[in-house]
Design a protein around this motif. Sequence first.
Motif, PDB file in Angstrom:
ATOM      1  N   ASP A  11       0.828  -1.202   0.000  1.00  0.00           N
ATOM      2  CA  ASP A  11       0.000   0.000   0.000  1.00  0.00           C
ATOM      3  C   ASP A  11       0.867   1.259   0.000  1.00  0.00           C
ATOM      4  N   GLU A  12       1.945   1.232   0.736  1.00  0.00           N
ATOM      5  CA  GLU A  12       2.851   2.385   0.767  1.00  0.00           C
ATOM      6  C   GLU A  12       3.485   2.605  -0.609  1.00  0.00           C
ATOM      7  N   GLN A  13       3.914   1.512  -1.247  1.00  0.00           N
ATOM      8  CA  GLN A  13       4.487   1.619  -2.594  1.00  0.00           C
ATOM      9  C   GLN A  13       3.452   2.125  -3.592  1.00  0.00           C
ATOM     10  N   TYR A  14       2.216   1.711  -3.412  1.00  0.00           N
ATOM     11  CA  TYR A  14       1.132   2.177  -4.277  1.00  0.00           C
ATOM     12  C   TYR A  14       1.022   3.705  -4.214  1.00  0.00           C
ATOM     13  N   PHE A  15       1.037   4.252  -3.010  1.00  0.00           N
ATOM     14  CA  PHE A  15       0.857   5.698  -2.883  1.00  0.00           C
ATOM     15  C   PHE A  15       2.088   6.488  -3.345  1.00  0.00           C
ATOM     16  N   VAL A  16       3.249   5.885  -3.313  1.00  0.00           N
ATOM     17  CA  VAL A  16       4.429   6.522  -3.908  1.00  0.00           C
ATOM     18  C   VAL A  16       4.226   6.628  -5.420  1.00  0.00           C
ATOM     19  N   ALA A  17       3.770   5.543  -6.035  1.00  0.00           N
ATOM     20  CA  ALA A  17       3.521   5.551  -7.483  1.00  0.00           C
ATOM     21  C   ALA A  17       2.361   6.474  -7.841  1.00  0.00           C
ATOM     22  N   LEU A  18       1.312   6.488  -7.017  1.00  0.00           N
ATOM     23  CA  LEU A  18       0.174   7.373  -7.279  1.00  0.00           C
ATOM     24  C   LEU A  18       0.605   8.836  -7.174  1.00  0.00           C
ATOM     25  N   GLN A  19       1.460   9.137  -6.209  1.00  0.00           N
ATOM     26  CA  GLN A  19       1.963  10.508  -6.084  1.00  0.00           C
ATOM     27  C   GLN A  19       2.733  10.909  -7.336  1.00  0.00           C
ATOM     28  N   GLU A  20       3.535   9.993  -7.857  1.00  0.00           N
ATOM     29  CA  GLU A  20       4.286  10.280  -9.074  1.00  0.00           C
ATOM     30  C   GLU A  20       3.333  10.503 -10.258  1.00  0.00           C
ATOM     31  N   VAL A  28       0.169  11.514 -10.163  1.00  0.00           N
ATOM     32  CA  VAL A  28      -0.522  12.789  -9.944  1.00  0.00           C
ATOM     33  C   VAL A  28       0.403  13.973 -10.241  1.00  0.00           C
ATOM     34  N   ASN A  29       1.641  13.873  -9.826  1.00  0.00           N
ATOM     35  CA  ASN A  29       2.588  14.963 -10.089  1.00  0.00           C
ATOM     36  C   ASN A  29       2.779  15.187 -11.584  1.00  0.00           C
ATOM     37  N   ILE A  30       2.840  14.108 -12.354  1.00  0.00           N
ATOM     38  CA  ILE A  30       2.988  14.242 -13.805  1.00  0.00           C
ATOM     39  C   ILE A  30       1.760  14.932 -14.387  1.00  0.00           C
ATOM     40  N   VAL A  31       0.578  14.480 -13.999  1.00  0.00           N
ATOM     41  CA  VAL A  31      -0.663  15.079 -14.509  1.00  0.00           C
ATOM     42  C   VAL A  31      -0.706  16.557 -14.161  1.00  0.00           C
ATOM     43  N   HIS A  32      -0.463  16.870 -12.920  1.00  0.00           N
ATOM     44  CA  HIS A  32      -0.546  18.271 -12.471  1.00  0.00           C
ATOM     45  C   HIS A  32       0.509  19.127 -13.163  1.00  0.00           C
ATOM     46  N   PRO A  77       4.140  20.294  -8.994  1.00  0.00           N
ATOM     47  CA  PRO A  77       3.633  19.039  -8.434  1.00  0.00           C
ATOM     48  C   PRO A  77       2.337  19.255  -7.645  1.00  0.00           C
ATOM     49  N   TRP A  78       1.694  18.160  -7.277  1.00  0.00           N
ATOM     50  CA  TRP A  78       0.505  18.171  -6.415  1.00  0.00           C
ATOM     51  C   TRP A  78       0.822  17.248  -5.238  1.00  0.00           C
ATOM     52  N   PRO A  79       1.470  17.761  -4.202  1.00  0.00           N
ATOM     53  CA  PRO A  79       1.846  16.882  -3.083  1.00  0.00           C
ATOM     54  C   PRO A  79       0.633  16.458  -2.265  1.00  0.00           C
ATOM     55  N   PHE A  80       0.610  15.196  -1.899  1.00  0.00           N
ATOM     56  CA  PHE A  80      -0.440  14.703  -1.028  1.00  0.00           C
ATOM     57  C   PHE A  80      -0.264  15.332   0.354  1.00  0.00           C
ATOM     58  N   ASP A  81      -1.355  15.507   1.052  1.00  0.00           N
ATOM     59  CA  ASP A  81      -1.380  16.148   2.360  1.00  0.00           C
ATOM     60  C   ASP A  81      -1.154  15.108   3.454  1.00  0.00           C
ATOM     61  N   ASP A  82       0.017  15.152   4.062  1.00  0.00           N
ATOM     62  CA  ASP A  82       0.285  14.196   5.146  1.00  0.00           C
ATOM     63  C   ASP A  82       0.046  14.806   6.522  1.00  0.00           C
TER      64      ASP A  82
END
Length: 180
Positions: A138-147, A149-153, A160-165
């Motif tokens: 799950d952690e690896q998934y969100f690293v890839a999802l962040q990448e 999203v950053n490309i799209v944004h 980038p569009w950083p996720f809110d931690d």
Amino acid sequence: MSHTVALEFCKLCGWAYETWLNHSELFDRNPRANELQRSWAADELARLSIISQEYALLQVAKLHDPAVVSGRITLSIDYVVIYGAWDSHTKGKLEVLQSQLHSFGAQLRGARNKSLSHNDFAAVVSGAALGSFKPGDDEQYFVALQEFVNIVHEEVIGGPWPFDDLVKNDVAAFLAILKP
């Protein structure tokens, strides 16, 4: 892809991350978890854990819907890749990430289709496990999802569009009021 669509997609991904992080911090990584499981609030916390986990999994699973379902367009990873009108380099990067992300999403499909979105008779009656993933996936998934999203944004809006931690701070504040 319009700014509005890109932004809304980023928000959906960010929300999936926040719901996952909230559950993870409150129940999976909580150093007080054992203490709380023995407290007078144990039954309620167990219930909240299930609610939180199911909701977070559903938010992730929805990101993996096909671009079109029953004639209706869904704002999903597939939609972004298919209808984003990307140049070949960007589309290639997104497709690699899409494949990684879908690999994890596929592990949630059974749970989504038979429990989270529907009460599949056979699944309910049998009580069988409907999906699982290895610790850390799950952690690896969100690293890839962040990448992703950053490309799209970056390509549509810029930056980038950083996720809110900061959810971690909210969970810590919540746990502080649960002091026995």
